[in-house]
Motif scaffolding. Structure first.
Motif, mmCIF file in Angstrom:
data_model
loop_
_atom_site.group_PDB
_atom_site.id
_atom_site.type_symbol
_atom_site.label_atom_id
_atom_site.label_comp_id
_atom_site.label_asym_id
_atom_site.label_seq_id
_atom_site.Cartn_x
_atom_site.Cartn_y
_atom_site.Cartn_z
ATOM 1 N N ASP A 33 0.834 -1.201 0.000
ATOM 2 C CA ASP A 33 0.000 0.000 0.000
ATOM 3 C C ASP A 33 0.870 1.253 0.000
ATOM 4 N N ASN A 34 0.190 2.332 -0.247
ATOM 5 C CA ASN A 34 0.861 3.628 -0.093
ATOM 6 C C ASN A 34 1.174 3.864 1.382
ATOM 7 N N LEU A 54 4.055 8.592 0.026
ATOM 8 C CA LEU A 54 3.403 9.870 -0.251
ATOM 9 C C LEU A 54 3.728 10.812 0.904
ATOM 10 N N ASN A 81 4.985 2.607 -2.011
ATOM 11 C CA ASN A 81 4.886 3.950 -2.555
ATOM 12 C C ASN A 81 4.792 4.940 -1.396
HETATM 13 C C1 NAG Z 1 -1.613 5.188 -3.901
HETATM 14 O O1 NAG Z 1 -1.616 6.582 -4.220
HETATM 15 C C2 NAG Z 1 -1.852 6.837 -5.589
HETATM 16 C C3 NAG Z 1 -1.656 8.312 -5.824
HETATM 17 O O2 NAG Z 1 -2.210 9.049 -4.803
HETATM 18 C C4 NAG Z 1 -3.262 6.345 -5.936
HETATM 19 O O3 NAG Z 1 -3.500 6.589 -7.309
HETATM 20 C C5 NAG Z 1 -3.366 4.855 -5.643
HETATM 21 O O4 NAG Z 1 -4.670 4.419 -5.851
HETATM 22 C C6 NAG Z 1 -2.968 4.555 -4.207
HETATM 23 N N1 NAG Z 1 -2.886 3.137 -4.019
HETATM 24 C C7 NAG Z 1 -3.378 2.522 -2.947
HETATM 25 C C8 NAG Z 1 -3.213 1.068 -2.892
HETATM 26 O O5 NAG Z 1 -3.929 3.153 -2.054
#
Ligand code: NAG
Ligand code: NAG
Ligand code: NAG
Ligand code: NAG
Ligand code: NAG
Ligand code: NAG
Ligand code: NAG
Length: 349
Positions: free
Chosen positions: A38-39, A126, A124
């Motif tokens: 996940d982010n 953020l 990822n």
């Molecule tokens: C992670 O962040 C990106 C950009 O904000 C978004 O497009 C994506 O859906 C997110 N992925 C998850 C798994 O939350």
């Protein structure tokens, strides 16, 4: 660590990450061991721990940034002092990055070389940034009637929303935009304006003082009756921004502060001309002129005679305007009173 095949894999992976964007995803399709995590959302300045599981027969392992190797096993490749190794053992391989900033956003990949095949885990990052007002109109001074634009630009992530509010007197929201436009501004719109930049994380608030200049307007002078030998005061009040300078005239002649027996005192919007001991020559027509850089305004007053009832041999002065204690300064309120004053004034000559 000197296995050339291993480095080839790492470097190849780095190149893939750089050139193809998301090779990890496509690898995952064919390779069930690969994971897209996940982010991770962190705030600017915080520390993040990047942990990846190792499993049994790991031969080589590394953490990669979008475009470079951060750590290969225990060896630090990154020159960034904020990056350091936390744990490397059979179970986990964890590095940390301190004091995160916007530039650190993006994909981080843990590459693990087992005996059989390479495996990757990606995460990822953020970075959220609290709002900060970076460009603000400051201490605006304008003339009435000007078109005014106040500006408030803010940075932050997510992008903050910006709004303007007039603090005093109303507190009303006046704009929900970074620009506040006030066409042909009036003096009533002067005051303290507040810009607020708000996002999910925090807010930043700053004030701007808006001054509106306008030409003086003096309130009508009130004629003043004074008994000979007593004290008399003429008051001149002017509404003006910036504050007015005052000039006093008797008929056409300018009066200055050091004239005998007189004093001019200015306090803000009010100017007082004081006669400490009114003499015959003092009676007459006075003009006050208030001036600032935008214009001027004037008013005239009569300083007229009031006869002490006991000393008058000509006419009985009305008691209504007498101050028995000797202050002897009154403001007429009736035409009859004015008439008697005027007659007694004339009879002096
Ligand atoms: C992670 O962040 C990106 C950009 O904000 C978004 O497009 C994506 O859906 C997110 N992925 C998850 C798994 O939350
Ligand atoms: C990741 O790479 C970018 C450049 O691609 C760099 O600006 C950033 O500082 C790197 N982050 C870390 C933690 O090294
Ligand atoms: C602030 O805004 C003005 C006008 O748009 C611009 O000229 C200036 O470069 C900006 N300053 C900053 C720090 O962004
Ligand atoms: C203010 O804006 C109006 C409309 O845009 C324009 O007609 C006028 O000339 C401007 N006044 C000044 C003082 O710039
Ligand atoms: C006022 O002036 C007159 C004439 O100059 C003088 O006789 C009198 O004493 C003065 N009164 C006061 C209170 O100074
Ligand atoms: C006093 O003087 C002003 C200015 O010179 C003039 O406009 C006004 O009529 C005069 N007032 C009287 C009562 O003479
Ligand atoms: C006083 O104000 C009037 C207008 O209200 C103007 O016509 C006149 O010239 C002014 N007098 C002086 C001495 O400024």
């Amino acid at each position: 660590m000197n296995n050339p095949v291993y480095w080839a894999v790492l470097i190849g992976m780095t190149v893939l990450l750089m050139e193809q964007g998301l090779p990890v995803r496509s690898q995952r399709d064919s390779q069930s061991d690969n994971k897209v995590m996940d982010n991770i959302t962190v705030r600017q300045g915080e520390t993040v721990f990047l942990r990846c599981e190792q499993g049994d027969v790991v031969t080589r392992t590394a953490w990669l940034n979008r475009s470079s190797i951060l750590y290969a096993g225990e060896d630090k490749w990154s020159v960034d002092p904020r990056v350091s190794l936390v744990t490397l053992n059979q179970e986990e391989y964890t590095i940390k990055i301190e004091n995160l900033d916007m530039a650190d956003e993006g994909q981080y990949v843990c590459a693990v070389q087992t005996n059989s095949q390479p495996r990757t885990t990606s995460v990822n990052i953020l970075v959220q940034v609290p709002p900060k007002i970076i460009n603000l109109s400051r201490e605006i001074v304008v003339n009435e009637g000007s078109n005014v634009t106040l500006m408030c630009q803010a940075s932050g992530k997510p992008q903050p929303s910006v709004s303007w509010r007039l603090l005093s007197p109303s507190g009303d929201l006046v704009s929900d935009d970074e620009f506040l436009e006030i066409p042909s501004i009036s003096r009533r719109r002067a005051g303290s304006y507040q810009c607020a930049a708000v996002n999910d994380i925090d807010s930043d608030v700053q004030n701007v003082d808006l001054t509106v200049n306008y030409a003086p307007a003096v309130t009508d002078g009130r004629d003043v009756g004074v008994t000979l030998g007593q004290m008399g005061v003429l008051e001149c009040e002017a509404d003006a921004v910036p504050e007015a300078d005052f000039e006093w005239y008797k008929d056409e002649r300018r009066i200055f502060n050091d004239f005998d027996g007189m004093e001019i005192v200015n306090t803000g919007s009010l100017s007082k001309l004081t006669f400490f001991n009114v003499s015959d020559a003092d009676y007459g027509n006075y003009t006050c002129i208030a001036v600032n850089k935008l214009g001027s305004s004037n008013t005239s007053f009569l300083l007229y005679v009031v006869i002490e009832p006991t000393s008058s041999t000509l006419l009985q002065g009305p008691r209504a305007v007498q101050d028995g204690s000797g202050g002897a300064m009154g403001v007429h309120s009736h035409n009859s009173v004015l008439f008697i004053m005027f007659v007694s004034f004339l009879l002096r000559f």
